[in-house]
Scaffold this motif. Structure first.
Motif, PDB file in Angstrom:
ATOM      1  N   ASN A  78       3.971  -9.215 -30.925  1.00  0.00           N
ATOM      2  CA  ASN A  78       4.808  -8.866 -29.776  1.00  0.00           C
ATOM      3  C   ASN A  78       5.959  -7.994 -30.230  1.00  0.00           C
ATOM      4  O   ASN A  78       6.264  -7.893 -31.421  1.00  0.00           O
ATOM      5  CB  ASN A  78       5.373 -10.125 -29.120  1.00  0.00           C
ATOM      6  CG  ASN A  78       4.272 -11.038 -28.623  1.00  0.00           C
ATOM      7  OD1 ASN A  78       3.151 -10.604 -28.393  1.00  0.00           O
ATOM      8  ND2 ASN A  78       4.599 -12.309 -28.477  1.00  0.00           N
ATOM      9  N   SER A 312      -0.169  -9.591 -22.982  1.00  0.00           N
ATOM     10  CA  SER A 312      -0.207 -10.340 -24.233  1.00  0.00           C
ATOM     11  C   SER A 312      -1.635 -10.599 -24.686  1.00  0.00           C
ATOM     12  O   SER A 312      -1.946 -10.493 -25.883  1.00  0.00           O
ATOM     13  CB  SER A 312       0.542 -11.662 -24.062  1.00  0.00           C
ATOM     14  OG  SER A 312       0.489 -12.431 -25.239  1.00  0.00           O
ATOM     15  N   ARG A 315      -3.143  -7.472 -26.073  1.00  0.00           N
ATOM     16  CA  ARG A 315      -2.586  -7.224 -27.399  1.00  0.00           C
ATOM     17  C   ARG A 315      -3.332  -8.040 -28.452  1.00  0.00           C
ATOM     18  O   ARG A 315      -3.706  -7.536 -29.513  1.00  0.00           O
ATOM     19  CB  ARG A 315      -1.095  -7.555 -27.404  1.00  0.00           C
ATOM     20  CG  ARG A 315      -0.398  -7.241 -28.715  1.00  0.00           C
ATOM     21  CD  ARG A 315       1.038  -7.731 -28.693  1.00  0.00           C
ATOM     22  NE  ARG A 315       1.787  -7.137 -27.601  1.00  0.00           N
ATOM     23  CZ  ARG A 315       2.421  -7.834 -26.684  1.00  0.00           C
ATOM     24  NH1 ARG A 315       2.387  -9.151 -26.712  1.00  0.00           N
ATOM     25  NH2 ARG A 315       3.095  -7.228 -25.730  1.00  0.00           N
ATOM     26  N   ASP A 352       1.744  -0.643 -23.647  1.00  0.00           N
ATOM     27  CA  ASP A 352       2.311  -1.489 -24.688  1.00  0.00           C
ATOM     28  C   ASP A 352       2.085  -0.846 -26.053  1.00  0.00           C
ATOM     29  O   ASP A 352       0.943  -0.560 -26.446  1.00  0.00           O
ATOM     30  CB  ASP A 352       1.661  -2.870 -24.645  1.00  0.00           C
ATOM     31  CG  ASP A 352       2.228  -3.799 -25.695  1.00  0.00           C
ATOM     32  OD1 ASP A 352       3.434  -4.114 -25.625  1.00  0.00           O
ATOM     33  OD2 ASP A 352       1.479  -4.205 -26.602  1.00  0.00           O
ATOM     34  N   THR A 354       2.426  -1.985 -29.117  1.00  0.00           N
ATOM     35  CA  THR A 354       1.706  -2.798 -30.098  1.00  0.00           C
ATOM     36  C   THR A 354       0.213  -2.786 -29.827  1.00  0.00           C
ATOM     37  O   THR A 354      -0.601  -2.710 -30.757  1.00  0.00           O
ATOM     38  CB  THR A 354       2.233  -4.239 -30.081  1.00  0.00           C
ATOM     39  OG1 THR A 354       3.656  -4.229 -30.203  1.00  0.00           O
ATOM     40  CG2 THR A 354       1.643  -5.044 -31.222  1.00  0.00           C
ATOM     41  N   THR A 355      -0.166  -2.849 -28.558  1.00  0.00           N
ATOM     42  CA  THR A 355      -1.579  -2.762 -28.197  1.00  0.00           C
ATOM     43  C   THR A 355      -2.152  -1.418 -28.618  1.00  0.00           C
ATOM     44  O   THR A 355      -3.281  -1.329 -29.129  1.00  0.00           O
ATOM     45  CB  THR A 355      -1.754  -2.967 -26.685  1.00  0.00           C
ATOM     46  OG1 THR A 355      -1.161  -4.204 -26.299  1.00  0.00           O
ATOM     47  CG2 THR A 355      -3.221  -2.970 -26.304  1.00  0.00           C
TER      48      THR A 355
END
Length: 678
Positions: A78, A312, A315, A352, A354-355
């Motif tokens: 995250n 989330s 991810r 996102d 991080t994704t």
């Protein structure tokens, strides 16, 4: 070995983990999970990175060549803001209406914490039992078998001296904790022996008590001895004293039976505690978590989560796909078969960051297989990869560049797809902000594209590729004059790419004002002969057109730079310098400026440095041009020289000899390198 783990989520804290080279990365993560659990953040969604490489759970520290006292980074899946928000939620006492399904790793973590808590509690119980048995040891002195006290004392002494100490937070403490399993094994054996001894002694006591005779045989003997002793010492025997002694002997036998019965119960309880601890000691923190971290999750489940999950969950799905793709080629083909390429492309375009990073990493892992590259290009994946070069996440950019390099290096047919639509502009944008490792990959990408004729035509049709390569050259040496600052590999690849483009379209060089000054500055930045040779060849292309030649000759540092080049004494480089000298001395309008800049001294040095006849003759002709009053710019295009110019050539030769010898006769090498035919 010790590992130091740092995290941006905890800037004031460094986690120290004691591990072995044979431990897996999953076990290190499990150990860190326990540390995070203690500070109120048991979220397991993080990865470990060492020197820019993400560490896979199934690999060992030894395979990653991690040494003692290595420093690794903890990277949250995250964002740090979400990480801190999750930590505040974990510490909050408020109840929420919506409860998410607990992750299997969290379940394993809680199971391990319960086992460790139970170990700490039972170990305390064991120590309390040992303290309580001190009283029983001294009570053995009041039994019939009083010497049992010494055996009991030995057992208690061993238990107190070698008993390990453990807390869930602090772990094992003390030297005795190293041999904890051996200690518990010895204690179990001693408990069994003590149990057997108690059984034997209580059996003897019960046999005496259950005999039909009273007083007991042992007490009768003591009673008789009492009367005999009394008769010797006094005239009248004291029957009351001996009777009391007889009763005391009987009571002692009863007490012995009761005592050993209690000791049997106590030894049974102690043995049970020791057996539990011996079994519990087989477990080490991280066993359960490691098992679930290294296991491969069902691909269909991960795909479904990647399609319809929350931010989330997507991810985490991207992370799982990247892990699967990195583990084996079979997983790569399975991902492609299940339609994973389209899903990864969609995840790579997810807002996102991080994704995006994990999806791009998964794509790069899949593209290591050439067969998958064709399918990826067919579904339009190259457009996504080049678009990711604009993201601000350095890791995503790195993975995207790596993926593009796989495509251009393995197949010529897929190279045009890289430049399609805005691909060329995206690559040029990446060249402006690339770091050292990315610059090498970008330079290799441009070289691969320049080798292929179709993509080379596209590159030569615009000025952007040349500008991008010049940016790579400029950024490869941020500190002018610092030889150690020059990125040799990037510079070599970029110069090779420029040479291929200039061969196709020489006019590209004239549009880059900073390129000429950079090329002339190269011999002062590096002694690498290969780089100097590529730079000199590019300078040679400046002499092919009048505009470029004028730009070259008007540069004030031309003579000094060429002299630096000549100091390498590399035959091929000297041949290129001789050709450059010949080309720029042919037009009459540049000669006076060259003479004023000291070009005569350079030609003198070059003539003496030449070791082959071709270079020597070329330099000799350059000297002739410099001393001539005629414009010879078109002579090299003619099949032969006019006869009318032969007389002027003789006078030029005489002047050149005077120039080289300072007015003295020239012998030997003045006419060139000696050969057998001369």
């Amino acid at each position: 070995m010790l590992l130091y783990v740092q995290s941006k989520a905890y800037p004031g804290r460094t986690f120290v983990d004691l591990c072995k080279p044979s431990d897996t990365v999953a076990r290190v993560r499990a150990s860190l999970l326990h540390r995070l659990f203690e500070i109120g953040h048991a979220n397991h969604q993080f990865r470990l990175r060492y020197k820019g490489t993400y560490l896979r759970d199934a690999y060992t520290l030894e395979e990653y060549k991690l040494l003692n006292n290595a420093v690794i980074q903890m990277i949250p899946l995250n964002d740090i803001s979400e990480w801190n928000k999750d930590m505040r939620f974990h510490q909050s006492t408020k109840q929420t209406d919506v409860q998410e399904v607990e992750d299997i790793v969290q379940v394993a973590l809680k199971s391990e914490v319960q086992l460790l808590d139970r170990r700490e509690f039972v170990l305390k119980i064991f120590k309390i039992m040992m303290l309580f048995q001190i009283v029983f040891a001294f009570l053995a002195l009041f039994t019939t078998y009083w010497y049992f006290f010494f055996a009991y004392a030995v057992v208690l002494g061993i238990s107190f001296w070698f008993c390990p100490s453990f807390t869930r937070v602090g772990g094992w403490v003390g030297v005795s904790s190293v041999r904890r399993r051996e200690f518990m094994t010895v204690m179990l054996v001693l408990c069994v022996l003590m149990f057997g001894a108690c059984i034997a002694l209580i059996t003897l006591s019960l046999i005496e008590l259950t005999s039909n005779s009273y007083p007991l045989p042992r007490c009768s003997n003591a009673y008789s001895s009492c009367f005999t002793e009394a008769a010797r010492t006094t005239e009248l025997s004291d029957d009351g004293v001996c009777t009391a002694y007889l009763n005391q002997c009987y009571e002692a036998t009863v007490w012995t039976s009761i005592y050993f019965a209690l000791v049997i119960i106590l030894m049974t309880a102690t043995g049970a505690v020791v057996a539990f601890l011996l079994y519990n000691f087989k477990f080490t923190a991280g066993d359960f978590i490691e098992k679930y971290l290294v296991q491969t999750k069902e691909l269909e489940q991960v795909m479904a989560t990647a399609r319809t999950g929350s931010v989330s969950q997507k991810r985490n799905a991207a992370f799982e796909l990247a892990t699967m793709a990195a583990s084996a080629d079979d997983n790569k083909f399975q991902i492609v078969t299940e339609g994973g390429l389209e899903i990864l492309i969609s995840l790579a375009l997810n807002p996102d960051a991080t994704t995006q990073e994990y999806a791009t990493e998964a794509i790069a892992e899949c593209l290591t297989v050439p067969a998958i590259q064709d399918q990826f290009v067919a579904v339009g994946g190259m457009k996504t990869l080049t678009a990711l070069l604009h993201t601000k996440n350095a890791r995503t950019v790195r993975e995207a560049i790596t993926a593009v390099s796989y495509v251009v290096s393995d197949s010529d047919e897929n190279k045009p797809a890289v430049l399609a639509e805005h691909g060329l502009d995206d690559l040029a944008h990446a060249c402006k902000y690339a770091n050292t490792s990315n610059r090498k990959l970008l330079a290799s990408i441009f070289l691969e594209l320049a080798y292929y004729s179709d993509t080379r035509e596209v590159l030569c049709s615009r000025n952007i590729p040349t500008e991008a390569l010049v940016n790579l050259l400029k950024r490869s040496s941020a500190t002018p004059g610092d030889l150690s600052d020059l990125d040799i590999e990037t510079t070599t690849l970029a110069l090779q790419s420029l040479e291929l483009l200039v061969i196709e379209s020489p006019t590209l060089m004239t549009n880059q004002d900073e390129l000429l000054s950079y090329l002339l500055f190269i011999p002062t930045k590096t002694l690498d002969k290969k780089i100097q040779l590529y730079a000199s060849k590019l300078l040679l292309y400046y002499t092919q057109t009048p505009e470029a030649c004028e730009q070259l000759c008007s540069t004030p540092e031309l003579t000094d730079s060429l002299l630096y080049f000549a100091h390498s004494n590399e035959p091929e480089l000297l041949k290129v310098l001789a050709t450059i000298s010949l080309r720029i001395t042919e037009p009459f309008k540049y000669r006076q400026k060259l003479v004023n800049d000291g070009f005569q001294e350079f030609l003198s040095y070059l003539l003496n440095a030449c070791t082959d006849r071709e270079s020597w003759n070329t330099t000799d002709n350059a000297i002739s041009n410099l001393l001539s009053k005629e414009d010879n710019s078109d002579i090299r295009k003619m099949p032969q020289r006019p006869a009318s110019s032969m007389s002027s050539t003789s006078s030029i030769t005489s002047s050149r000899v005077s120039f080289l010898s300072g007015g003295r006769p020239v012998g030997g090498n003045a006419a060139g390198p000696s050969t057998s035919s001369t």
